[in-house]
Design a protein around this motif. Structure first.
Motif, PDB file in Angstrom:
ATOM      1  N   LEU A  77     100.344 -71.558  31.275  1.00  0.00           N
ATOM      2  CA  LEU A  77     100.619 -70.573  32.321  1.00  0.00           C
ATOM      3  C   LEU A  77     101.532 -69.454  31.819  1.00  0.00           C
ATOM      4  O   LEU A  77     101.276 -68.270  32.081  1.00  0.00           O
ATOM      5  N   LEU A  78     102.585 -69.806  31.098  1.00  0.00           N
ATOM      6  CA  LEU A  78     103.495 -68.803  30.565  1.00  0.00           C
ATOM      7  C   LEU A  78     102.779 -67.872  29.599  1.00  0.00           C
ATOM      8  O   LEU A  78     102.928 -66.645  29.684  1.00  0.00           O
ATOM      9  N   LEU A  79     101.985 -68.423  28.708  1.00  0.00           N
ATOM     10  CA  LEU A  79     101.236 -67.615  27.753  1.00  0.00           C
ATOM     11  C   LEU A  79     100.270 -66.667  28.454  1.00  0.00           C
ATOM     12  O   LEU A  79     100.175 -65.491  28.093  1.00  0.00           O
ATOM     13  N   SER A  80      99.599 -67.142  29.479  1.00  0.00           N
ATOM     14  CA  SER A  80      98.640 -66.288  30.183  1.00  0.00           C
ATOM     15  C   SER A  80      99.343 -65.136  30.893  1.00  0.00           C
ATOM     16  O   SER A  80      98.865 -63.992  30.846  1.00  0.00           O
ATOM     17  N   PHE A  81     100.480 -65.393  31.519  1.00  0.00           N
ATOM     18  CA  PHE A  81     101.178 -64.312  32.206  1.00  0.00           C
ATOM     19  C   PHE A  81     101.826 -63.336  31.228  1.00  0.00           C
ATOM     20  O   PHE A  81     101.895 -62.133  31.510  1.00  0.00           O
ATOM     21  N   ILE A  82     102.289 -63.815  30.080  1.00  0.00           N
ATOM     22  CA  ILE A  82     102.818 -62.896  29.062  1.00  0.00           C
ATOM     23  C   ILE A  82     101.714 -61.962  28.578  1.00  0.00           C
ATOM     24  O   ILE A  82     101.921 -60.751  28.447  1.00  0.00           O
ATOM     25  N   ILE A  83     100.527 -62.523  28.328  1.00  0.00           N
ATOM     26  CA  ILE A  83      99.394 -61.689  27.902  1.00  0.00           C
ATOM     27  C   ILE A  83      99.047 -60.674  28.980  1.00  0.00           C
ATOM     28  O   ILE A  83      98.779 -59.498  28.685  1.00  0.00           O
ATOM     29  N   LEU A  84      99.062 -61.084  30.241  1.00  0.00           N
ATOM     30  CA  LEU A  84      98.738 -60.159  31.323  1.00  0.00           C
ATOM     31  C   LEU A  84      99.764 -59.032  31.423  1.00  0.00           C
ATOM     32  O   LEU A  84      99.401 -57.858  31.576  1.00  0.00           O
ATOM     33  N   VAL A  85     101.040 -59.347  31.327  1.00  0.00           N
ATOM     34  CA  VAL A  85     102.086 -58.325  31.420  1.00  0.00           C
ATOM     35  C   VAL A  85     101.979 -57.342  30.256  1.00  0.00           C
ATOM     36  O   VAL A  85     102.070 -56.123  30.447  1.00  0.00           O
ATOM     37  N   ILE A  86     101.769 -57.846  29.048  1.00  0.00           N
ATOM     38  CA  ILE A  86     101.612 -56.963  27.893  1.00  0.00           C
ATOM     39  C   ILE A  86     100.404 -56.058  28.085  1.00  0.00           C
ATOM     40  O   ILE A  86     100.451 -54.855  27.808  1.00  0.00           O
ATOM     41  N   GLY A  87      99.307 -56.612  28.572  1.00  0.00           N
ATOM     42  CA  GLY A  87      98.110 -55.814  28.822  1.00  0.00           C
ATOM     43  C   GLY A  87      98.320 -54.747  29.878  1.00  0.00           C
ATOM     44  O   GLY A  87      97.826 -53.626  29.749  1.00  0.00           O
ATOM     45  N   MET A  88      99.062 -55.084  30.932  1.00  0.00           N
ATOM     46  CA  MET A  88      99.317 -54.089  31.980  1.00  0.00           C
ATOM     47  C   MET A  88     100.216 -52.974  31.466  1.00  0.00           C
ATOM     48  O   MET A  88     100.028 -51.812  31.827  1.00  0.00           O
ATOM     49  N   ILE A  89     101.179 -53.315  30.618  1.00  0.00           N
ATOM     50  CA  ILE A  89     102.039 -52.273  30.043  1.00  0.00           C
ATOM     51  C   ILE A  89     101.216 -51.360  29.149  1.00  0.00           C
ATOM     52  O   ILE A  89     101.344 -50.136  29.213  1.00  0.00           O
ATOM     53  N   ARG A  90     100.352 -51.945  28.313  1.00  0.00           N
ATOM     54  CA  ARG A  90      99.488 -51.124  27.451  1.00  0.00           C
ATOM     55  C   ARG A  90      98.548 -50.261  28.280  1.00  0.00           C
ATOM     56  O   ARG A  90      98.307 -49.106  27.957  1.00  0.00           O
ATOM     57  N   TRP A  91      97.978 -50.835  29.327  1.00  0.00           N
ATOM     58  CA  TRP A  91      97.035 -50.109  30.183  1.00  0.00           C
ATOM     59  C   TRP A  91      97.744 -48.955  30.884  1.00  0.00           C
ATOM     60  O   TRP A  91      97.189 -47.872  31.029  1.00  0.00           O
TER      61      TRP A  91
END
Length: 101
Positions: A77-91
């Motif tokens: 769960l932590l890994l998935s949310f970290i990936i999502l946050v990084i992706g949203m910042i990049r987006w």
């Protein structure tokens, strides 16, 4: 009252599990259509988490190794949310606005 706990709630649990899986697949598809790679990884990791939790409860891993199952579950769960946050910042930064540090 016994009918509620013995028959209705387990069926509702199965229905909600099915709805969650459908929503995860829809989210993965929408992320794929929008070319949002991190969103795809997020939804796939959440899907993997749900499968892992289902398998761990059915094969008694949850009762024999609860600490390990809990750690793996929280790590996914932590890994998935970290990936999502990084992706949203990049987006968000692709719009042309740069974040100054």
């Amino acid at each position: 009252m016994e009918f509620l706990f013995s028959t209705l709630l387990p069926q509702l649990s199965n229905v909600f599990s099915f709805i969650l899986i459908v929503l995860l697949m829809v989210g993965t598809y929408i992320s794929w259509k929008k070319s949002f790679k991190e969103g795809i990884f997020f939804f796939l990791l959440i899907f993997i988490h749900e499968i892992f939790m289902h398998l761990s409860k059915n094969f008694l891993f949850y009762y024999e190794l609860p600490t390990l199952v809990h750690f793996i579950s929280k790590f996914i769960l932590l890994l998935s949310f970290i990936i999502l946050v990084i992706g949203m910042i990049r987006w968000n930064n692709e719009d042309g606005s740069k974040v100054e540090t």
